[in-house]
Design a protein around this motif. Structure first.
Motif, mmCIF file in Angstrom:
data_model
loop_
_atom_site.group_PDB
_atom_site.id
_atom_site.type_symbol
_atom_site.label_atom_id
_atom_site.label_comp_id
_atom_site.label_asym_id
_atom_site.label_seq_id
_atom_site.Cartn_x
_atom_site.Cartn_y
_atom_site.Cartn_z
ATOM 1 N N LEU A 35 11.453 27.542 155.348
ATOM 2 C CA LEU A 35 12.692 26.649 155.501
ATOM 3 C C LEU A 35 13.294 26.571 156.898
ATOM 4 C CD1 LEU A 35 14.246 27.473 151.884
ATOM 5 C CD2 LEU A 35 12.965 25.661 152.680
ATOM 6 N N VAL A 58 19.637 27.969 157.910
ATOM 7 C CA VAL A 58 19.044 27.602 156.825
ATOM 8 C C VAL A 58 18.279 28.766 156.302
ATOM 9 C CG1 VAL A 58 17.074 26.462 155.813
ATOM 10 C CG2 VAL A 58 18.792 25.183 157.302
ATOM 11 N N SER A 62 19.231 30.879 152.803
ATOM 12 C CA SER A 62 18.144 31.254 151.860
ATOM 13 C C SER A 62 17.994 32.569 151.172
ATOM 14 C CB SER A 62 16.703 30.612 152.453
ATOM 15 O OG SER A 62 15.706 30.955 151.371
ATOM 16 N N LEU A 90 16.096 23.358 151.531
ATOM 17 C CA LEU A 90 17.226 24.249 150.975
ATOM 18 C C LEU A 90 17.881 23.764 150.103
ATOM 19 C CD1 LEU A 90 18.476 26.503 152.104
ATOM 20 C CD2 LEU A 90 20.106 25.446 153.352
#
Length: 566
Positions: A35, A58, A62, A90
């Motif tokens: 991601l 990001v 996560s 995301l």
């Protein structure tokens, strides 16, 4: 709660033992890295520092989505509209996780609503002149990347919870049924014990008294008196065994310890009694004598007793051989009788008439419960052979007892629930009606939450579907205002009156052309221009064909065709 305590609590939740297994650590690391790379790649146009920062944010979100599902979902809603591909991925992952981990339906609804509001707000901030387009397509994107994954995972989790609850209730039903059946068996054993005591006990007592009086009769010969003595001893032994059986039936407890006369060591006395009754019996022992478990020891005695009884009834006068062979792992008990002498055939037929046929069945069950087995069949010389194998170790017997249950194998649902078995204890439900049981399951707080969540999710899907339909209709209407066919463009000639030309063209006022007009060359001085989109898509979906018509002094002064990269 201040920032320090909040950070300490968050750290404890992140580092909780068992939270990060090796498999989860690898999976979460790979997902966060993927991601982060996608988000960084989509932001390269703004420079490397911005791309690296977006990727790190990001990736961090996560990793935090399991611990802070609502907060990460809201943050992902804002990033989803700012960072195109990375933010949307995301958002999908955060929504999937939040759908399962946000406990309350109201909390989940608030979190998704705030995330959607931020998603639309930042999208409008990026494109303030495309309000309708942003609202329609933003709603569709949020529905696809957030609402659908969140509701799917929430439904899947609630379904698993409901199935686990049903399985637990099923196990409770089995446990209660086992208890009820056990109580019924105990009552039946008590009834049978009472009947045996009242009927058989009385008859055996009369036999013992009559044979005792007959034994002292002076008119009997010595051999007759000896036979009567054997009968008296047999009746007394039968009375003793009857009392033992009645005690077991009343108490419902297994035979842990047997009298010395009822185990393998008492076989000698059993054989002596049979010889005294006129039977031809021989005993042979081999191997090193080893102790058996109490139940197995008594089963060996019962095998010999049943073999002698069957031989007396079915093969009177035949020679009988009792063999006790101690093998390295088990005891082999064998009773074999020869063929019936010709003169005793009638007596053998009379013995069969009074046979109940249940003795061998009971022996097989006894042997199975101690981990052994019983074999019956004809002998090589024409007689009959009864043999049993009894293991020394009682572990096999324990496994055999575990499999002995009143529930039929085809109707045993305990295999569905490995965590809880009927014999492990636990709560017992107080009803057997399936309708009442289902009503009880559905009346729990968790189940109500499942139902409310399903209804709310369904309503959200309906509302979003209706909004998507109206949005698509609005997009089609807007497209009709600005799109023309290339044939219409060719039919218009420079110098035609402006009124005649505008009658062939659509209105041209729509948000769909606002972004395209910024990429066209400046309008000629003193002219008013109208820009329209072509229905021709032969150049691909990423290239828009634009027709611009410019008017001056009531006539079409210029028409041009442009190809704009979207």
């Amino acid at each position: 709660m201040n920032v320090t305590s909040w950070a300490r609590d968050l750290w404890q939740r992140l580092t909780e033992p068992g939270q990060w297994s090796r498999r989860r650590l690898v999976g979460e690391g790979v997902l966060a890295l993927a991601l982060g790379l996608i988000a960084g790649r989509s932001e390269l146009d703004f420079g490397w520092p911005w791309a690296i920062g977006a990727g790190l944010i990001v990736a961090a979100l996560s990793l935090l989505r399991r611990t802070l599902p609502a907060s990460v979902l809201i943050a992902a809603g804002a990033i989803g509209s700012l960072s195109e591909s990375g933010g949307l991925f995301l958002l999908g992952v955060a929504a999937w996780s939040a759908g399962r981990r946000i406990p309350g339906v109201l909390q989940a609804l608030v979190a998704f609503t705030v995330s959607f509001a931020l998603f639309e707000a930042f999208a409008l901030w990026k494109a303030p002149d495309q309000t309708v387009f942003v609202l329609v397509f933003g709603t569709a994107l949020f529905l696809m990347f957030a609402v659908v994954p969140g509701l799917t995972n929430r439904y899947w989790t609630q379904r698993r919870t409901l199935l686990r609850t049903l399985r637990l209730r099923n196990v409770q039903l089995l446990r209660e049924r086992e208890m009820v059946a056990s109580q019924a068996r105990l009552r039946e054993r008590q009834r049978i014990a009472q009947d045996m005591h009242d009927s058989l006990g009385h008859q055996l007592a009369l036999i013992a008294v009559q044979t005792g009086a007959l034994e002292v009769d002076r008119e009997l010969t010595g051999r007759q008196r000896e036979a009567v003595g054997v009968l008296r001893e047999a009746s007394v032994a039968a009375m003793q065994e009857l009392r033992e059986v009645v005690g077991i039936l009343k108490d419902g407890t297994p035979e842990e310890e047997q009298p010395v006369s009822r185990v393998v060591a008492g076989i000698e006395e059993l054989v002596e009694a049979a010889v005294a009754a006129g039977m031809r019996v021989g005993v042979e022992r081999s191997g090193e004598i080893r102790p058996l478990a109490p139940a197995a020891d008594h089963t060996g005695y019962r095998i010999v007793q049943e073999g002698l009884t069957n031989a007396a009834k079915h093969a009177p006068g035949a020679a009988i051989a009792v063999n006790l062979r101690y093998e390295p792992d088990s005891l082999l008990v064998e009773v074999a009788n020869g063929p019936v002498p010709p003169g005793e055939a009638r007596a053998a037929g009379q013995g069969e008439a009074v046979s109940g046929g249940q003795g061998l069945t009971g022996l097989r069950e006894r042997a199975r419960l101690v981990g052994g087995m019983v074999f019956t069949g004809p002998a090589e010389d024409g007689g009959f052979r009864l043999a049993g194998v009894l293991p020394y170790d009682s572990a096999e017997a324990g496994e055999a007892r575990k499999t002995a249950t009143f529930v039929d194998a085809s109707d045993d649902f305990r295999q569905q629930m490995e965590e809880v078995a009927p014999g492990d204890g636990g709560p017992v439900i107080d009803r057997l009606d399936p309708r009442e049981e289902f009503k009880d399951i559905m009346s729990t707080k968790k189940s109500n939450g499942c139902l409310v969540g399903a209804v709310v999710g369904l309503l959200i899907l309906v509302v979003l579907a209706v909004a998507a339909v109206f949005g698509i209709g609005a997009i089609v209407d807007e497209a009709d205002k600005v799109m023309i066919d290339p044939v219409v463009y060719e039919s218009v000639k420079v110098g035609d009156p402006e009124r005649q030309v505008r009658e062939k063209l659509p209105e041209g006022k729509s948000f769909l052309t606002s972004d395209v007009e910024d990429k066209l060359p400046a309008e000629p001085a003193g002219m008013s221009c109208l820009s329209l989109l072509s229905t021709d898509t032969s150049r691909g979906l990423l290239t828009d064909t634009v027709y611009r018509f410019c008017f001056k002094d009531g006539k079409l002064s210029e028409k041009r065709e442009f190809h704009v990269k979207s």
